[in-house]
Write a protein that holds these residues in place. Structure first.
Motif, PDB file in Angstrom:
ATOM      1  N   GLU A 203      51.273  26.970  94.463  1.00 58.48           N
ATOM      2  CA  GLU A 203      51.463  26.233  93.214  1.00 58.48           C
ATOM      3  C   GLU A 203      52.658  25.276  93.307  1.00 58.48           C
ATOM      4  OE1 GLU A 203      49.646  29.548  90.060  1.00 58.48           O
ATOM      5  OE2 GLU A 203      51.631  29.837  90.889  1.00 58.48           O
ATOM      6  N   LEU A 204      53.720  25.749  93.964  1.00 55.33           N
ATOM      7  CA  LEU A 204      54.911  24.903  94.078  1.00 55.33           C
ATOM      8  C   LEU A 204      54.683  23.766  95.075  1.00 55.33           C
ATOM      9  CD1 LEU A 204      57.675  24.914  92.703  1.00 55.33           C
ATOM     10  CD2 LEU A 204      58.591  25.993  94.738  1.00 55.33           C
ATOM     11  N   GLN A 205      53.905  24.070  96.098  1.00 58.50           N
ATOM     12  CA  GLN A 205      53.549  23.039  97.080  1.00 58.50           C
ATOM     13  C   GLN A 205      52.842  21.878  96.373  1.00 58.50           C
ATOM     14  OE1 GLN A 205      54.682  23.398 100.144  1.00 58.50           O
ATOM     15  NE2 GLN A 205      53.971  21.332 100.636  1.00 58.50           N
ATOM     16  N   GLU A 206      51.912  22.247  95.498  1.00 60.16           N
ATOM     17  CA  GLU A 206      51.146  21.249  94.763  1.00 60.16           C
ATOM     18  C   GLU A 206      52.045  20.418  93.844  1.00 60.16           C
ATOM     19  OE1 GLU A 206      47.880  22.087  91.566  1.00 60.16           O
ATOM     20  OE2 GLU A 206      47.236  22.928  93.494  1.00 60.16           O
ATOM     21  N   ARG A 207      53.005  21.072  93.188  1.00 55.51           N
ATOM     22  CA  ARG A 207      53.829  20.387  92.186  1.00 55.51           C
ATOM     23  C   ARG A 207      55.019  19.665  92.801  1.00 55.51           C
ATOM     24  NH1 ARG A 207      52.748  24.204  87.930  1.00 55.51           N
ATOM     25  NH2 ARG A 207      54.322  23.387  86.525  1.00 55.51           N
ATOM     26  N   GLU A 208      55.656  20.290  93.821  1.00 52.69           N
ATOM     27  CA  GLU A 208      56.930  19.763  94.330  1.00 52.69           C
ATOM     28  C   GLU A 208      56.877  19.442  95.818  1.00 52.69           C
ATOM     29  OE1 GLU A 208      59.846  19.310  92.688  1.00 52.69           O
ATOM     30  OE2 GLU A 208      59.459  20.264  90.756  1.00 52.69           O
ATOM     31  N   ALA A 209      55.808  19.874  96.470  1.00 54.37           N
ATOM     32  CA  ALA A 209      55.665  19.723  97.925  1.00 54.37           C
ATOM     33  C   ALA A 209      56.868  20.271  98.695  1.00 54.37           C
ATOM     34  CB  ALA A 209      55.399  18.266  98.296  1.00 54.37           C
ATOM     35  N   LYS A 210      57.449  21.353  98.176  1.00 56.65           N
ATOM     36  CA  LYS A 210      58.470  22.053  98.965  1.00 56.65           C
ATOM     37  C   LYS A 210      58.590  23.523  98.588  1.00 56.65           C
ATOM     38  CE  LYS A 210      62.392  20.187  96.362  1.00 56.65           C
ATOM     39  NZ  LYS A 210      63.615  19.447  96.414  1.00 56.65           N
ATOM     40  N   LEU A 211      59.437  24.218  99.352  1.00 58.29           N
ATOM     41  CA  LEU A 211      59.671  25.634  99.084  1.00 58.29           C
ATOM     42  C   LEU A 211      60.718  25.778  97.981  1.00 58.29           C
ATOM     43  CD1 LEU A 211      60.018  27.119 102.694  1.00 58.29           C
ATOM     44  CD2 LEU A 211      58.158  27.559 101.062  1.00 58.29           C
TER      45      LEU A 211
ATOM     46  N   LYS B 189      74.957  26.708  88.773  1.00 60.26           N
ATOM     47  CA  LYS B 189      75.783  26.555  89.983  1.00 60.26           C
ATOM     48  C   LYS B 189      75.019  25.885  91.116  1.00 60.26           C
ATOM     49  CE  LYS B 189      77.892  31.043  89.135  1.00 60.26           C
ATOM     50  NZ  LYS B 189      77.662  32.407  89.623  1.00 60.26           N
ATOM     51  N   MET B 190      73.715  25.654  90.915  1.00 60.40           N
ATOM     52  CA  MET B 190      72.924  25.077  92.010  1.00 60.40           C
ATOM     53  C   MET B 190      72.653  23.596  91.738  1.00 60.40           C
ATOM     54  SD  MET B 190      70.399  28.353  92.698  1.00 60.40           S
ATOM     55  CE  MET B 190      69.274  27.503  93.790  1.00 60.40           C
ATOM     56  N   PRO B 191      72.523  22.793  92.827  1.00 56.73           N
ATOM     57  CA  PRO B 191      72.309  21.353  92.655  1.00 56.73           C
ATOM     58  C   PRO B 191      70.989  21.026  91.948  1.00 56.73           C
ATOM     59  CG  PRO B 191      72.205  21.973  94.990  1.00 56.73           C
ATOM     60  CD  PRO B 191      72.657  23.184  94.240  1.00 56.73           C
ATOM     61  N   LYS B 192      70.936  19.853  91.353  1.00 50.38           N
ATOM     62  CA  LYS B 192      69.779  19.475  90.535  1.00 50.38           C
ATOM     63  C   LYS B 192      68.490  19.308  91.321  1.00 50.38           C
ATOM     64  CE  LYS B 192      71.640  17.863  86.301  1.00 50.38           C
ATOM     65  NZ  LYS B 192      72.609  17.090  85.654  1.00 50.38           N
ATOM     66  N   ASP B 193      68.627  19.075  92.637  1.00 46.01           N
ATOM     67  CA  ASP B 193      67.388  18.924  93.409  1.00 46.01           C
ATOM     68  C   ASP B 193      66.938  20.250  94.016  1.00 46.01           C
ATOM     69  OD1 ASP B 193      69.380  19.223  95.236  1.00 46.01           O
ATOM     70  OD2 ASP B 193      68.798  17.533  96.506  1.00 46.01           O
ATOM     71  N   SER B 194      67.569  21.360  93.622  1.00 45.97           N
ATOM     72  CA  SER B 194      67.126  22.662  94.130  1.00 45.97           C
ATOM     73  C   SER B 194      66.180  23.316  93.118  1.00 45.97           C
ATOM     74  CB  SER B 194      68.328  23.568  94.416  1.00 45.97           C
ATOM     75  OG  SER B 194      69.072  23.771  93.239  1.00 45.97           O
ATOM     76  N   ILE B 195      65.454  24.302  93.590  1.00 46.10           N
ATOM     77  CA  ILE B 195      64.410  24.928  92.771  1.00 46.10           C
ATOM     78  C   ILE B 195      64.554  26.447  92.759  1.00 46.10           C
ATOM     79  CG2 ILE B 195      61.906  25.352  92.570  1.00 46.10           C
ATOM     80  CD1 ILE B 195      61.493  22.619  93.938  1.00 46.10           C
ATOM     81  N   ILE B 196      64.511  27.003  91.542  1.00 50.06           N
ATOM     82  CA  ILE B 196      64.472  28.461  91.388  1.00 50.06           C
ATOM     83  C   ILE B 196      63.112  28.840  90.830  1.00 50.06           C
ATOM     84  CG2 ILE B 196      65.343  30.425  90.038  1.00 50.06           C
ATOM     85  CD1 ILE B 196      68.005  29.058  89.815  1.00 50.06           C
TER      86      ILE B 196
END
Ligand code: PLP
Length: 400
Positions: free
Chosen positions: A210-218, A358-365
């Motif tokens: 699902e994340l691959q489809e939306r963000e193309a990353k882990l 605390k995490m950068p804006k281009d990171s994903i949780i």
């Protein structure tokens, strides 16, 4: 701490053959296309998978850091992830020619999931439950009975979960040929931890695609609450070999003293209980300590052995959230995302509120919401001191 091997099958010898039959059936099922197709069909057309991955857009803005996604296992039939490993075990029980599934339950969530699967697959179902828990959890007992299960009260000891486990084991040993014991988390003797993880690992595989489809990353981090650990290892397993932080959140309860929490990080020590070796909350003599959590599903003394291994190898980060942080997290995500999570899952959400900023804006949780909050209605009403809810209960009582 010296390096321990967790897990194993520390059971009376007379159970060994049954466990070996179960191991064989499980190994066989993994390779069997028919089993895989039946399991996939039930997950899709009964439980409603795949569950949605929600982009928590407003929560992300409010927290001001990492992009937050919520994997909503609460969208499953019966409202939580538990149905998944119960379906898997129900299918295995049928392959083994068993006519009955038995289970123990504390708060009743596992009992309801087991009774649901038994009704769907046409199996007889007996659920063992401490009489004290039966009294406190009437709504779930009522549901189990409506689903056709027999709920057997256990009247000795503290009349709670651990006594129900003992009684279920006793019944199982007397009925090995006709009953399958359906264990409700990644706990117990071999092969239960691996087997339930195998069924639950669909959570992580769906997150990945699902994340691959939306963000193309882990994702950069996956966060889940940890009782026994089934929704957590299910969320984490697919990412173990990747550069992804895995964060498990335990019940911090109301404090760090014995009996105030259920965190193995705070006070867990190596031991053997209920057939497996792992980290447990226990006394110097090896007796299980009392635990506390506002959420029944996290109120358990032992950690799933695969999670204990990952923690020991420092691959898994463990942390905890307090009762009050969990309640506040339910409120935050209800108001900013329109999702009312179970109190268990809210422990993971409380951690999201701490780490996202605390995490950068281009990171994903990605945080897993293990279940929806409907079952916690009474708890919420009490936690928010909702007077009108009390009046409502009084009125209901009078209308009876
Ligand atoms: C039972 C339950 C849990 C705890 O079980 P795990 O095996 O640790 O996943 C967490 N959340 C919900 C909603 C539950 O019903």
């Amino acid at each position: 701490m010296t390096h321990e091997t967790f897990g194993g099958a520390y059971v009376p010898e007379m159970l060994w053959k049954t466990l070996q039959d179960l191991i064989a059936a499980f190994e066989n099922a993994k390779k069997d296309k028919v089993f895989q197709a039946e399991f996939a069909d039930l997950l899709k057309n009964f439980s409603g998978r795949p569950t949605p991955l929600i982009f928590a857009e407003r929560a992300t803005k409010r927290l001001g850091g990492a992009k937050v996604y919520l994997k909503n296992e609460g969208a499953n039939h019966t409202g939580a992830h538990k149905i998944t490993h119960c379906l898997g075990q129900g299918l295995l029980a049928k392959r083994l020619g068993k006519k009955m599934i038995i289970a123990e339950t504390g708060a009743g969530q596992h009992g309801v999931a087991t009774a649901t699967v038994a009704a769907k697959l046409g199996l007889e179902c007996i659920v063992f439950m401490g009489s004290e828990d039966i009294r406190r959890q009437r709504p779930n007992v009522f549901l189990m009975e409506r689903l056709g299960a027999k709920v057997v009260p256990v009247e000795y000891g503290s009349k709670t979960l651990k006594d129900a486990v003992n009684e279920a084991l006793k019944f199982w040993m007397e009925n090995l040929d006709k009953a399958h014991y359906c264990i409700g988390s990644v706990l117990g003797p071999k092969p239960y931890p691996e087997m339930n993880r195998y069924f639950q690992s669909i959570i992580g595989r769906e997150i990945r695609s699902e994340l691959q489809e939306r963000e193309a990353k882990l994702p950069n981090a996956v966060i889940a609450c940890v009782g026994g650990g089934s929704n957590a290892i299910g969320s984490f397993h697919d990412f173990i070999k990747d550069d992804v932080r895995l964060i498990g959140v335990e019940a911090g309860g109301v404090g760090k003293k014995v009996g105030q929490h259920a965190s193995r990080k705070i006070a867990g020590r190596v031991g053997i209980f209920q057939g497996y070796k792992s980290l447990f909350l226990q006394t110097d003599d090896g007796q299980i300590s009392p635990t506390h959590s506002i959420s029944a599903g996290l109120d358990y003394p032992g950690l799933g052995p695969e999670l204990a291994d990952l923690y020991q190898e420092a691959r898994l980060e463990l942390t905890y959230a307090l009762d009050k942080e969990a309640v506040a997290a339910v409120d935050f995500f209800a108001k900013s995302e329109g999702v009312i999570s179970a109190l268990e899952s809210a422990h993971a959400l409380a951690e999201v509120r701490k780490v996202a900023p605390k995490m950068p804006k281009d990171s994903i949780i990605v945080a897993t919401i293990s279940g929806r909050g409907d079952k916690d209605l009474f708890n919420f009403a009490r936690a928010f001191k909702d007077k009108s809810f009390r009046d409502f209960l009084k009125d209901e009582y009078e209308r009876y």
